[in-house]
Scaffold this motif. Structure first.
Motif, PDB file in Angstrom:
ATOM      1  N   GLY A 178     -32.804  -3.224-112.217  1.00  0.00           N
ATOM      2  CA  GLY A 178     -33.701  -3.865-112.756  1.00  0.00           C
ATOM      3  C   GLY A 178     -33.369  -5.008-113.628  1.00  0.00           C
ATOM      4  O   GLY A 178     -33.732  -6.049-113.593  1.00  0.00           O
ATOM      5  N   ALA A 179     -32.276  -4.934-114.315  1.00  0.00           N
ATOM      6  CA  ALA A 179     -31.847  -5.992-115.028  1.00  0.00           C
ATOM      7  C   ALA A 179     -31.162  -7.033-114.334  1.00  0.00           C
ATOM      8  O   ALA A 179     -31.190  -8.055-114.605  1.00  0.00           O
ATOM      9  N   ARG A 180     -30.366  -6.502-113.191  1.00  0.00           N
ATOM     10  CA  ARG A 180     -29.832  -7.319-112.564  1.00  0.00           C
ATOM     11  C   ARG A 180     -30.813  -8.678-111.771  1.00  0.00           C
ATOM     12  O   ARG A 180     -30.743  -9.661-111.837  1.00  0.00           O
ATOM     13  N   LEU A 181     -31.815  -7.758-111.192  1.00  0.00           N
ATOM     14  CA  LEU A 181     -33.074  -8.648-110.602  1.00  0.00           C
ATOM     15  C   LEU A 181     -33.652  -9.476-111.579  1.00  0.00           C
ATOM     16  O   LEU A 181     -33.876 -10.681-111.360  1.00  0.00           O
ATOM     17  N   PRO A 238     -24.585 -16.431-108.984  1.00  0.00           N
ATOM     18  CA  PRO A 238     -23.751 -15.120-108.630  1.00  0.00           C
ATOM     19  C   PRO A 238     -22.835 -14.604-109.651  1.00  0.00           C
ATOM     20  O   PRO A 238     -22.506 -13.630-109.640  1.00  0.00           O
ATOM     21  N   ALA A 239     -22.387 -15.742-110.599  1.00  0.00           N
ATOM     22  CA  ALA A 239     -21.342 -15.394-111.451  1.00  0.00           C
ATOM     23  C   ALA A 239     -21.920 -14.352-112.324  1.00  0.00           C
ATOM     24  O   ALA A 239     -21.439 -13.429-113.078  1.00  0.00           O
ATOM     25  N   ILE A 240     -23.439 -14.636-112.900  1.00  0.00           N
ATOM     26  CA  ILE A 240     -23.823 -13.773-113.842  1.00  0.00           C
ATOM     27  C   ILE A 240     -24.094 -12.315-113.168  1.00  0.00           C
ATOM     28  O   ILE A 240     -23.992 -11.606-113.904  1.00  0.00           O
ATOM     29  N   ASP A 241     -24.403 -12.388-111.798  1.00  0.00           N
ATOM     30  CA  ASP A 241     -24.736 -11.217-111.172  1.00  0.00           C
ATOM     31  C   ASP A 241     -23.633 -10.366-111.280  1.00  0.00           C
ATOM     32  O   ASP A 241     -23.211  -9.183-111.478  1.00  0.00           O
ATOM     33  N   ARG A 242     -22.312 -11.116-110.851  1.00  0.00           N
ATOM     34  CA  ARG A 242     -20.935 -10.296-110.676  1.00  0.00           C
ATOM     35  C   ARG A 242     -20.913  -9.629-112.208  1.00  0.00           C
ATOM     36  O   ARG A 242     -20.192  -8.606-112.355  1.00  0.00           O
ATOM     37  N   GLY A 243     -21.077 -10.570-113.207  1.00  0.00           N
ATOM     38  CA  GLY A 243     -20.969 -10.107-114.500  1.00  0.00           C
ATOM     39  C   GLY A 243     -21.355  -8.795-114.781  1.00  0.00           C
ATOM     40  O   GLY A 243     -20.798  -7.702-115.616  1.00  0.00           O
ATOM     41  N   LEU A 244     -22.913  -8.657-114.655  1.00  0.00           N
ATOM     42  CA  LEU A 244     -23.603  -7.600-114.691  1.00  0.00           C
ATOM     43  C   LEU A 244     -23.192  -6.417-114.116  1.00  0.00           C
ATOM     44  O   LEU A 244     -23.060  -5.254-114.677  1.00  0.00           O
TER      45      LEU A 244
END
Lengths: 259, 275
Positions: A178-181, A238-244
């Motif tokens: 959920g946090a990633r979404l 995508p960078a934020i998503d990779r980080g999470l």
């Protein structure tokens, strides 16, 4: 075996860039038309002057602030709604009624309440990120193995402790999804919020990447710089998503992520 | 194909009946929860006592009815819905074949996938300034932005759905000498249908979300425009009435697509999980 697909992967983007360059340089001389070379020069200039990093930083800080607010509320409410059926049944209709309303639809209201500064943008981000987090938290809590909670209950563990030590860890993987979404929609909505604020407040707005794009559109008409902003928006997401994802692997190594 | 369709239709109607019983109880809970929320809203608005900042729910209802009666709201809604329909159909017409082709043809996938992955993270909303410059303020801008937002859910879900079809289905058909075109039409598409329909729902949602942003910034009409218009006039109750109708319409669109899902693919996991 891996070389052929890797080479093929380059075909379409390279072709796109070449076509774009060819198309732009064959147009009758219009200095506004962006070309790959000009975009590259603009990117260099915007980074060298520090304008782009500053705007991106501003937007990122807002996203983080709004996301933190959303996560805090959604996590607390979601745990309660998932764990206590009565709470879930009674609060769910309100949450579900707000869910189909696009975050940006609340921007005018946010501007009325908070003005055209950072708080309005943070409000929109928080609103947008709230729903994916709460929906996934509720779902995560409900999919925790009920016998675990019952076992703890039989041994006399108080409900609050069960919530903290059994339910929360069990629901964590889903909460992270959920946090990633939520982060994804937060990043989209910050651009929208800043753009709209920029559009309605003129150049006296509050900064950020979205506002910067609007200024390039409406005041200085630098399409190359707009494209630079678009590309950096596309790189950050995508960078934020990779980080999470990295954070998830570090904090919960026992989970097999399905990406 | 008609056979399985009829069979699943029969199976589907039984589960619909089961759901309807829960629906009445659910409606009562829903009404109670919403009444409580509206009461809270009313009390807060009385406490704030400034209808520009927060008008009460009654005032918003009044504006809603008034705007529906004058036809103004219907007009804006029809404009937005027409734009959604155009962009949704266009996105589906391009996105579904693209996703299916990518899912079935590895070399094609290798070539197109990087392009999709490069463009996808650039949200439709980030295209607004550039698109404004190219298309200008008007009908084309929101349609383009909504199309862009709806395209990727279509592509990705069709792709994933085709990839998830067990290869032996197509293999079995191929051994029996079924031509490729018919394998796509009679094997792959029906098997991938549930996933594609999930994509359609996500696409409509994404399109509806981008609609508000695109119209708010770059259109002289539509619901997104109306929200901002009434803010500028400081008619907050009318503004909220438009916001409410955006929510109701967004919900209705999803319900309609869900009904389509029930009809066309009652066996899909997305339909089953609701029951």
């Amino acid at each position: 075996m891996s070389r052929a697909p890797a080479l093929r992967a380059l075909i379409a983007p390279l072709l796109l860039i070449l076509l774009w360059q060819a198309w732009a340089s064959n147009l009758p001389a219009r200095r506004h038309v962006p070309t790959p070379t000009k975009v590259f020069a603009a990117a260099y200039e915007l980074i060298a002057t520090g304008e782009l990093p500053l705007a991106l930083g501003q937007s990122l800080l807002r996203v983080i602030a709004g996301f933190a607010v959303a996560a805090l509320i959604a996590l607390a409410l979601g745990l309660l709604m998932g764990y206590f059926r009565a709470v879930g049944r009674n609060v769910d209709p309100v949450v579900e009624s707000f869910r189909p309303i696009a975050p940006i639809a609340f921007l005018p209201l946010a501007i009325l309440w908070f003005g055209t500064g950072t708080p309005a943008a943070v409000f929109i981000v928080a609103y947008a990120a709230f729903f994916p987090i709460i929906v996934n938290t509720i779902h995560g809590v409900r999919s925790v193995d009920a016998s675990l909670a019952r076992a703890a209950l039989t041994m006399g563990v108080p409900r609050a402790t069960i919530l903290r030590t059994v339910i929360l860890p069990g629901a964590l993987p889903q909460i992270f999804t959920g946090a990633r979404l939520g982060m994804g929609v937060a990043w989209t909505s910050i651009i929208a919020a800043e753009l709209a604020v920029g559009a309605k407040a003129g150049s006296g707005g509050s900064g950020g990447i979205g506002q910067m794009m609007f200024v390039f559109y409406a005041y200085s008409v630098e399409l190359n710089s707009i494209v630079v902003c678009m590309i950096s928006v596309g790189l950050i997401a995508p960078a934020i998503d990779r980080g999470l994802l990295w954070l998830q692997r570090r904090s919960m190594p026992w989970i097999e992520d399905k990406r | 194909m008609l056979e399985w369709y009829r069979y699943h239709k029969k199976m589907g109607s039984a589960s619909v009946r089961r759901r309807a019983v829960g629906g009445i109880l659910g409606a009562a809970t829903y009404a109670r929860a919403m009444l409580f929320f509206l009461l809270l809203w009313h009390l807060v608005s009385v406490w704030i006592a400034n209808p520009v900042l927060l008008p009460g729910p009654l005032r918003v209802m009044e504006s809603l009815f008034q705007m529906v009666a004058s036809g103004e709201l219907v007009e804006h809604a029809l404009v937005s819905l027409r734009r959604l329909a155009v962009s949704f159909v266009a996105a589906g017409a391009i996105g579904i074949p693209l996703g299916v082709a990518m899912g079935m043809n590895r070399p094609f996938d290798d070539i197109v996938d990087p392009l999709v992955e490069v463009l996808r993270p650039i949200s439709g909303i980030a295209w607004i300034p550039l698109a404004l410059f190219i298309l200008g303020v008007g009908d084309a801008l929101p349609i383009f932005i909504m199309f862009y937002g709806a395209l990727f859910p279509f592509v990705l879900n069709s792709y994933a759905a085709v990839r998830a079809v067990p290869p032996r289905y197509a293999d079995a058909a191929r051994t029996m000498g079924v031509p490729r075109r018919r394998i796509i039409a009679n094997v792959m598409l029906p098997a991938a249908l549930p996933g594609i329909l999930v994509g359609a729902r996500l696409a409509a949602g994404a399109g509806w979300m981008s609609m508000v942003a695109a119209e708010l910034i770059g259109a002289p009409s539509g619901l997104g425009f109306a929200v901002e218009w009434y803010r500028e006039l400081l008619m907050t109750s009318k503004m909220l009435a438009v916001v409410v109708s955006i929510g109701i319409l967004g919900y209705t669109i999803d319900r309609v697509l869900r009904a389509v899902q029930h009809r066309m693919a009652p066996w899909s996991p997305a339909v089953r999980s609701e029951q």
